[in-house]
Design an enzyme around this catalytic site. Structure first.
Site, PDB file in Angstrom:
ATOM      1  CG  HIS A  61      -2.050  -0.770   1.020  1.00  0.00           C
ATOM      2  ND1 HIS A  61      -3.029  -0.890   1.999  1.00  0.00           N
ATOM      3  CD2 HIS A  61      -2.059  -2.072   0.642  1.00  0.00           C
ATOM      4  CE1 HIS A  61      -4.067  -1.793   1.651  1.00  0.00           C
ATOM      5  NE2 HIS A  61      -3.347  -2.608   0.664  1.00  0.00           N
ATOM      6  CD  GLU A  63      -1.747   4.538   3.317  1.00  0.00           C
ATOM      7  OE1 GLU A  63      -1.488   3.732   2.335  1.00  0.00           O
ATOM      8  OE2 GLU A  63      -2.856   5.060   3.601  1.00  0.00           O
ATOM      9  CB  CYS A  91      -6.341   0.185   5.038  1.00  0.00           C
ATOM     10  SG  CYS A  91      -4.601  -0.922   5.102  1.00  0.00           S
ATOM     11  CB  CYS A  94      -1.566   1.871   6.221  1.00  0.00           C
ATOM     12  SG  CYS A  94      -1.469   1.103   4.581  1.00  0.00           S
TER      13      CYS A  94
END
Lengths: 164, 164
Positions: A61, A63, A91, A94
Site C-alpha cells: 500500500h 503508506e 487502512c 497502514c
C-alpha cells in the site's frame, strides 16, 4: 505567517504531493488510486504509491511503501517525529504500520468510507479487527501456546536481544 | 486417521515450523521473537521471521514476510485458500495484511497479551484502532478531501483499471 498558518501551508503542500502521486496511479490504472509521503520538518523522507497489483504484493500500500522508503532514508526503523500524509485515510494495516514506525501525526484527505465506495475493503477490515477471533469472518485456531511462550522466554532471557 | 485428525496433525507440523523459526530468532536476539509460514494444502509457500531491526523496516514482521514470500512463490497478490501459521497471534498490521491477501485461516500459538508481557505493543495498537481518530493517541488532521475524492473518481472512470 503565524505558526498555525505555516503548519497549514506545509500540510497543504505535502498533501498535494501525496495526491499527485495518487492521481498518477489512478490515471495509469495499474495499481490502487492511493499516494503517500513521509515528512520530518520540511524534509520529504519517502514517498509511496500503491503497488499491490504490479508487485503482486498485498502489503504494498502507498503508506507502507512511503514508511519503508523513509526508513531507508534515515537508516532506522523509527520515524519518530515524522508526519505521514496520505491521499486517503489509512487502512488498518497502514495505520498499525504507522504506530510501529512511531509516526507522530497523520494527515489524510478522503475517508475509509470514500475508499469503500470505490471498492476497497478498508472499512470491512476495520469492523473485523476489534471482534474476538471466534466472531470474525476469518477462521482461527489456537494451538501450542506453551511452545510459543517458550520462544518469548528465550528472547526475554537473551542478554543480546535488541528490543524495538 | 479421520479428516479432523489429519488437519490437526498438519496444523501441529506447520506450527512447529513457525515456532522453530521464532526460536532461531529468539536465540540470535537480533530481531523480534516471531516466526510464521503460509501453507496451501500440504505445500509450504513462504516463511518469515521478524526482521524489523536488521532490515530497519518496521513493517518486516514475521507474518508480513511470510505473506510476501508466499505471493512471490505463487506470482500473485492473492493467497486465497491459504493458511497462515504464526508463533504468536498476529498484530493488527499483520492481521489486516492477511485479510488483504485473502488468507482463509489463521493458526497461532501465544496471544497478543503474551506478546505485551514480552514488551511488544500489539495490544495497545488493537485498542487504538477502533477509536474515532479524534480520540486516538496518534494526532490526525483531515484536509483536501475534495481533491482526494477526485483521485478516486479518476480511477473509477478509468476503463484500464485493475481492481484487487
Amino acid at each position: 505567517m503565524g505558526t498555525n498558518n505555516l503548519l497549514m501551508h506545509r500540510d497543504t503542500c505535502f498533501m498535494d504531493k501525496a495526491i499527485a502521486l495518487a492521481n498518477a496511479s489512478s490515471r495509469s490504472g495499474r495499481n490502487g488510486p492511493f499516494g503517500a509521503v513521509v515528512v520530518k520538518g520540511d524534509r520529504l523522507l519517502g514517498e509511496g504509491v500503491n503497488h499491490v497489483v504490479q508487485r503482486r504484493d498485498p502489503t504494498a500500500h502507498a503508506e507502507v511503501m512511503a514508511i519503508r522508503a523513509a526508513c531507508r532514508t534515515l537508516r532506522s526503523h523509527s520515524l519518530d517525529g515524522c508526519t505521514l500524509y496520505s491521499s486517503c485515510e489509512p487502512c488498518p494495516m497502514c495505520l498499525a504500520a504507522a504506530y510501529w514506525a512511531r509516526i507522530e501525526r497523520i494527515v489524510f484527505a478522503c475517508t475509509r468510507r470514500d475508499a469503500a465506495e470505490a471498492g476497497f475493503d478498508d472499512d470491512a477490515i476495520y469492523r473485523e479487527l476489534p471482534l474476538p477471533w471466534p466472531r470474525r469472518q476469518m477462521k482461527f485456531r489456537q494451538i501450542r501456546r506453551r511452545a510459543g511462550l517458550k520462544t518469548l522466554e528465550i528472547w526475554k532471557n537473551n542478554p543480546a536481544k535488541r528490543p524495538y
